[in-house]
Scaffold this active site. Structure first.
Site, PDB file in Angstrom:
ATOM      1  N   CYS A   9       0.861  -0.959  -0.093  1.00  0.00           N
ATOM      2  CA  CYS A   9       0.133   0.051  -0.055  1.00  0.00           C
ATOM      3  C   CYS A   9       0.802   1.138  -0.074  1.00  0.00           C
ATOM      4  CB  CYS A   9      -0.941   0.024   1.212  1.00  0.00           C
ATOM      5  SG  CYS A   9      -0.295   0.019   2.974  1.00  0.00           S
ATOM      6  N   ASN A  12       2.219   1.443   4.473  1.00  0.00           N
ATOM      7  CA  ASN A  12       2.395   0.047   5.112  1.00  0.00           C
ATOM      8  C   ASN A  12       2.162   0.073   6.753  1.00  0.00           C
ATOM      9  OD1 ASN A  12       5.384  -2.111   5.640  1.00  0.00           O
ATOM     10  ND2 ASN A  12       3.223  -2.708   5.033  1.00  0.00           N
ATOM     11  N   CYS A  14      -1.431   0.699   7.394  1.00  0.00           N
ATOM     12  CA  CYS A  14      -3.066   0.338   7.434  1.00  0.00           C
ATOM     13  C   CYS A  14      -3.366  -0.762   6.553  1.00  0.00           C
ATOM     14  CB  CYS A  14      -4.002   1.465   7.025  1.00  0.00           C
ATOM     15  SG  CYS A  14      -3.840   2.926   8.118  1.00  0.00           S
ATOM     16  N   ARG A  15      -3.572  -0.687   5.186  1.00  0.00           N
ATOM     17  CA  ARG A  15      -4.088  -1.690   4.353  1.00  0.00           C
ATOM     18  C   ARG A  15      -3.174  -2.946   3.890  1.00  0.00           C
ATOM     19  NH1 ARG A  15      -5.011   2.474  -0.188  1.00  0.00           N
ATOM     20  NH2 ARG A  15      -2.925   2.978   0.443  1.00  0.00           N
ATOM     21  N   SER A  16      -1.811  -2.688   3.862  1.00  0.00           N
ATOM     22  CA  SER A  16      -1.080  -4.015   3.228  1.00  0.00           C
ATOM     23  C   SER A  16      -0.821  -4.771   4.489  1.00  0.00           C
ATOM     24  CB  SER A  16      -0.039  -3.510   2.522  1.00  0.00           C
ATOM     25  OG  SER A  16       0.968  -2.571   3.245  1.00  0.00           O
ATOM     26  N   ASP A 124      -8.426   3.886   1.599  1.00  0.00           N
ATOM     27  CA  ASP A 124      -7.267   4.127   2.707  1.00  0.00           C
ATOM     28  C   ASP A 124      -7.991   4.537   3.957  1.00  0.00           C
ATOM     29  OD1 ASP A 124      -5.207   4.590   4.082  1.00  0.00           O
ATOM     30  OD2 ASP A 124      -4.159   5.279   2.658  1.00  0.00           O
TER      31      ASP A 124
HETATM   32  P1  4NP Z   1      -1.714   2.856   4.139  1.00  0.00           P
HETATM   33  O1  4NP Z   1      -2.395   4.450   4.665  1.00  0.00           O
HETATM   34  O2  4NP Z   1      -1.302   3.291   2.810  1.00  0.00           O
HETATM   35  O3  4NP Z   1      -2.811   2.151   4.001  1.00  0.00           O
HETATM   36  O4  4NP Z   1      -0.805   2.417   5.015  1.00  0.00           O
HETATM   37  C1  4NP Z   1      -1.617   5.238   4.740  1.00  0.00           C
HETATM   38  C2  4NP Z   1      -0.943   5.633   6.013  1.00  0.00           C
HETATM   39  C3  4NP Z   1      -0.238   6.784   5.979  1.00  0.00           C
HETATM   40  C4  4NP Z   1      -0.108   7.453   5.127  1.00  0.00           C
HETATM   41  C5  4NP Z   1      -0.558   7.217   3.920  1.00  0.00           C
HETATM   42  C6  4NP Z   1      -1.256   6.048   3.614  1.00  0.00           C
HETATM   43  N1  4NP Z   1       0.679   8.779   5.318  1.00  0.00           N
HETATM   44  O5  4NP Z   1       0.942   9.443   4.268  1.00  0.00           O
HETATM   45  O6  4NP Z   1       1.240   9.151   6.324  1.00  0.00           O
END
Ligand code: 4NP
Length: 150
Positions: A9, A12, A14-16, A124
């Site tokens: 994702c 790394n 939340c989703r993945s 997300d």
């Molecule tokens: P993820 O979500 O891609 O599902 O882990 C996010 C978590 C943090 C950020 C972006 C996406 N960030 O920009 O900090």
């Protein structure tokens, strides 16, 4: 045969990692890992509210730590799964010359009967704040992925 899968994702956190944990629960014999295209959260455990929602569905993600995708991943894994179309494009932009490792959308595996069928992104929850809804979608994707490996 597909025996190793990398979930990717953006952050790394939340989703993945959720996809990794949900799939590990269903297929403990597979080699599974997750990574982000971004480097903001490298070394951090999954996001607190994400971990809490996952615990509510029976998944412990506390031991996972964020890392960034690297070119070696295209050699180390049989399949790389992206969480949304932009994420897929960002992964493809890093594909080493000559690599033929498939990179697909995780939602490609949604079963036809899923309430989420037709969706082409894992939203997300870092932004939507719907952690449980994202987990429900990830569980359906994981069921379809599991079925595709049988
Ligand atoms: P993820 O979500 O891609 O599902 O882990 C996010 C978590 C943090 C950020 C972006 C996406 N960030 O920009 O900090």
């Amino acid at each position: 045969m597909t025996t190793s899968i990398l979930f990717v994702c953006l952050g790394n956190i939340c989703r993945s990692p959720s996809a990794e944990a949900v799939m590990r629960d269903r297929a403990p014999g597979l080699v599974l890992d997750s990574a982000g295209t971004g480097d903001w959260h490298v070394g951090e455990p999954p996001y607190g509210p994400m971990q809490q929602a996952a615990r509510g569905r029976g998944y412990d993600m506390s031991a996972l730590r964020a890392r960034q995708i690297r070119s070696q991943d295209f050699n180390d894994f049989d399949l790389i799964l992206a969480m949304d179309p932009q994420n897929l494009a960002d992964i493809e932009a890093q594909r080493p010359r000559g690599s033929v490792t498939p990179v697909k959308l995780f939602t490609d595996y949604l079963p036809a009967g899923s309430a989420f069928a037709g969706t082409c992104e894992v939203p997300d929850p870092y932004y939507t704040r719907d952690f449980d809804g994202t987990l429900a979608l990830i569980e359906d994707c994981a069921e379809g992925l599991l079925a595709s490996l049988r």
